[in-house]
Design an enzyme around this catalytic site. Structure first.
Site, mmCIF file in Angstrom:
data_model
loop_
_atom_site.group_PDB
_atom_site.id
_atom_site.type_symbol
_atom_site.label_atom_id
_atom_site.label_comp_id
_atom_site.label_asym_id
_atom_site.label_seq_id
_atom_site.Cartn_x
_atom_site.Cartn_y
_atom_site.Cartn_z
ATOM 1 N N TYR A 1 33.858 24.992 36.749
ATOM 2 C CA TYR A 1 35.300 24.726 36.389
ATOM 3 C C TYR A 1 35.338 25.437 34.899
ATOM 4 O O TYR A 1 34.256 24.864 34.152
ATOM 5 C CB TYR A 1 36.009 23.390 36.468
ATOM 6 C CG TYR A 1 37.164 23.574 37.429
ATOM 7 C CD1 TYR A 1 38.118 24.405 37.004
ATOM 8 C CD2 TYR A 1 37.025 22.772 38.631
ATOM 9 C CE1 TYR A 1 39.510 24.372 37.771
ATOM 10 C CE2 TYR A 1 38.107 22.950 39.241
ATOM 11 C CZ TYR A 1 39.232 23.627 39.248
ATOM 12 O OH TYR A 1 40.406 23.733 39.959
ATOM 13 N N GLU B 1 38.622 26.194 32.998
ATOM 14 C CA GLU B 1 40.064 26.503 32.492
ATOM 15 C C GLU B 1 40.099 26.778 31.090
ATOM 16 O O GLU B 1 39.398 25.868 30.404
ATOM 17 C CB GLU B 1 40.937 25.158 32.960
ATOM 18 C CG GLU B 1 41.444 25.277 34.377
ATOM 19 C CD GLU B 1 42.218 23.963 34.576
ATOM 20 O OE1 GLU B 1 42.564 23.124 33.676
ATOM 21 O OE2 GLU B 1 42.625 24.113 35.842
ATOM 22 N N ASP C 1 49.341 50.787 35.477
ATOM 23 C CA ASP C 1 48.626 49.915 36.302
ATOM 24 C C ASP C 1 47.647 50.907 37.120
ATOM 25 O O ASP C 1 48.330 51.736 37.931
ATOM 26 C CB ASP C 1 49.641 49.389 37.388
ATOM 27 C CG ASP C 1 48.876 48.644 38.421
ATOM 28 O OD1 ASP C 1 47.581 48.930 38.697
ATOM 29 O OD2 ASP C 1 49.386 48.053 39.568
ATOM 30 N N THR D 1 42.797 46.489 39.195
ATOM 31 C CA THR D 1 41.553 45.766 40.093
ATOM 32 C C THR D 1 40.458 46.350 39.845
ATOM 33 O O THR D 1 40.109 47.386 38.992
ATOM 34 C CB THR D 1 42.022 46.213 41.593
ATOM 35 O OG1 THR D 1 41.835 47.546 41.726
ATOM 36 C CG2 THR D 1 43.352 45.615 42.076
ATOM 37 N N LYS E 1 38.600 48.795 43.911
ATOM 38 C CA LYS E 1 38.835 50.198 44.218
ATOM 39 C C LYS E 1 37.923 51.157 43.889
ATOM 40 O O LYS E 1 36.626 51.153 44.264
ATOM 41 C CB LYS E 1 40.257 50.334 44.338
ATOM 42 C CG LYS E 1 41.306 49.590 44.901
ATOM 43 C CD LYS E 1 42.710 49.604 44.498
ATOM 44 C CE LYS E 1 43.529 48.408 45.208
ATOM 45 N NZ LYS E 1 44.798 48.357 44.650
ATOM 46 N N ARG F 1 36.320 41.936 44.362
ATOM 47 C CA ARG F 1 37.804 41.959 44.341
ATOM 48 C C ARG F 1 38.343 40.913 43.266
ATOM 49 O O ARG F 1 38.030 39.839 42.943
ATOM 50 C CB ARG F 1 38.301 41.089 45.826
ATOM 51 C CG ARG F 1 39.615 41.151 46.114
ATOM 52 C CD ARG F 1 39.636 40.742 47.514
ATOM 53 N NE ARG F 1 39.228 41.971 48.303
ATOM 54 C CZ ARG F 1 39.775 43.107 48.542
ATOM 55 N NH1 ARG F 1 41.084 43.017 48.322
ATOM 56 N NH2 ARG F 1 39.324 44.261 49.226
HETATM 57 C C1 PLP Z 1 45.925 47.523 44.977
HETATM 58 C C2 PLP Z 1 46.795 47.492 43.919
HETATM 59 C C3 PLP Z 1 47.258 46.411 43.168
HETATM 60 C C4 PLP Z 1 46.981 44.865 43.686
HETATM 61 O O1 PLP Z 1 45.724 44.571 43.879
HETATM 62 P P1 PLP Z 1 45.598 43.233 44.524
HETATM 63 O O2 PLP Z 1 44.255 42.769 44.354
HETATM 64 O O3 PLP Z 1 45.529 43.632 46.312
HETATM 65 O O4 PLP Z 1 46.563 42.263 44.352
HETATM 66 C C5 PLP Z 1 48.068 46.533 41.998
HETATM 67 N N1 PLP Z 1 48.576 47.657 41.660
HETATM 68 C C6 PLP Z 1 48.271 48.798 42.455
HETATM 69 C C7 PLP Z 1 48.931 50.310 41.902
HETATM 70 C C8 PLP Z 1 47.121 48.810 43.362
HETATM 71 O O5 PLP Z 1 47.008 49.935 44.003
#
Ligand code: PLP
Length: 413
Positions: free
Chosen positions: A60, A62, A216, A242, A245, A251
């Protein structure tokens, strides 16, 4: 690159839970044997896997690392003891990510996912009811970019910009809507868009109307880190991503922000959106960042894009339609509007043939989103597994054979 850890791991699990161990083994075999073309997926290294499965899993912590570590936010201190080592890991993680993107932006490495990162990023600059100008889910945006079924669509007032007749984001439309609606935030980023995002232009429009500019980069972060997509750093006020990807890490999510927003971002993540951070995932994110700093990662990112160009080229040669007529990044959208079968039907038939991809809406979609008139195909995962351009061309010819089979069946029906 990921085999050894997986195998040792599920055998251990098998001793306690044969059911779970057996299912993980089956999933491992599925992942190893299938051609993985889902644009948001990848495989991470043994080192990333090992960090995820380390003793940090139960720690933990926080709050944020305490002094002498200095955070731009001034937020300091944990709510638990025994954090001296996870403090160092977390701060180290922040520093390596700054190196990856060659930036002095504030970094928060605690978001559990991309969606959590977006939730906190919005909270740090918006009040409920404020207007966001973003890219519609149906056109390639993400659920968290204002979809009616998501918190983003419920908490905020959304205006969506459109694509032009060729499927490119219409920057004139972005400006027009920005001038008309005075959004507090303009958002660039997508889950199913195959072209370069013009961050400069978005940034200029945001400045013109006095909006925050958020990027994003969840899908393209690995390409930006590898230098094959323009970087939003220095332009955007807030950047979310993220790590699982194109970055091929664990993750999870990250938030970067200009220093003046640091305090707001940190308190939006903790205590507003989350409790204890996942320190095992934070360690894995640091390992992932180290990998992204290596010259081999640049080669990887370059190859992902080259392979995708080959994949697009092969489809075009065979007479298929691709949204925007091609790709600049790691994915394409195959346009099946004129076919007698839907994206979903092709997805299912590909599944039965060991090829994993997913249905996706296309601009001016005529079918329901559940059926969809396109499929999204990405090259990030199979490039990690060593696929070259010629291998992707072969996969296209396999998909072509599947499509011809479907056409025949629909003719008969
Ligand atoms: C995959 C994705 C997310 C969210 O990711 P999670 O980890 O699945 O919550 C946010 N924005 C874009 C553009 C994405 O492609």
């Amino acid at each position: 690159m990921y085999d050894k850890y997986n195998i040792e791991n599920y055998e251990l699990i098998m001793k306690t839970s044969p059911t779970v161990g057996e299912l993980i083994k089956k999933e491992f075999e599925r992942q190893s044997n299938n051609v993985e073309l889902i644009a948001s997926e990848n495989y991470c290294s043994d080192a990333v896997m090992a960090a995820c499965g380390s003793c940090l899993v139960w720690k933990y912590a926080e709050g944020y690392p305490a002094p002498p570590v200095e955070r731009y936010s001034g937020n300091k201190g944990r709510y638990y003891g025994g954090t001296e080592f996870v403090d160092q890991i977390e701060e180290y993680c922040c520093n390596v990510w700054r190196k990856v993107f060659n930036t002095d932006y504030h970094v928060n490495v605690q978001p559990h996912s991309g969606s959590q990162a977006n939730f906190a990023a919005y909270k740090s600059v918006l009040e409920p009811g404020d207007t966001i100008l973003s890219f519609d889910l149906d056109h390639g945006g993400h659920l968290t970019h204002g979809s009616a079924v998501n918190f983003s669509g419920k908490l905020y007032n959304l205006v969506f910009y459109d694509v032009d007749d060729n499927g490119f984001i219409d920057m004139d439309n972005v400006r027009e809507l920005a001038l008309q609606h005075h959004p507090k935030l303009i958002l660039a980023g997508a889950s199913a868009y195959s072209r370069i995002l013009d961050f400069e232009k978005f940034g200029e429009i945001a400045k013109e109307v006095g909006a925050y500019f958020m990027v994003d980069m969840a899908h393209i972060a690995g390409l930006i880190a590898g230098g094959v997509h323009p970087s939003p750093f220095g332009i955007a006020d807030i950047i979310t991503t993220t790590t699982h990807k194109t970055l091929r890490g664990p993750r999870g999510g990250l938030i970067f922000a200009k220093k003046e927003l640091a305090k707001k971002v940190d308190s939006a993540v903790f205590p507003y959106a989350q409790g204890g951070p996942l320190e095992h995932v934070i360690a894995a994110k640091a390992v992932c960042a180290e990998e992204a700093l290596r010259p081999e990662f640049k080669d990887y990112a370059k190859k992902v894009v080259e392979n995708c160009a080959a994949l697009a080229d092969e489809f075009l040669k065979l007479g298929y339609k691709i949204v925007t007529g091609g790709t600049d990044n790691h994915l394409i959208l195959l346009d099946l509007s004129d076919e007698p079968f839907s994206g979903k039907q092709l997805q299912e038939r590909c599944d039965a043939n060991g090829i994993t991809l997913n249905k996706n809406c296309v601009p001016n979609e005529k079918r329901s989103p559940m059926q969809a008139s396109g499929v999204r195909i990405g090259t990030a995962a199979m490039t990690t597994r060593g696929y070259e351009a010629e291998d992707f061309r072969k996969v296209v010819r396999r998909i072509d054979a599947i499509i011809k089979e479907l056409r025949e069946e629909f003719k008969e029906a």
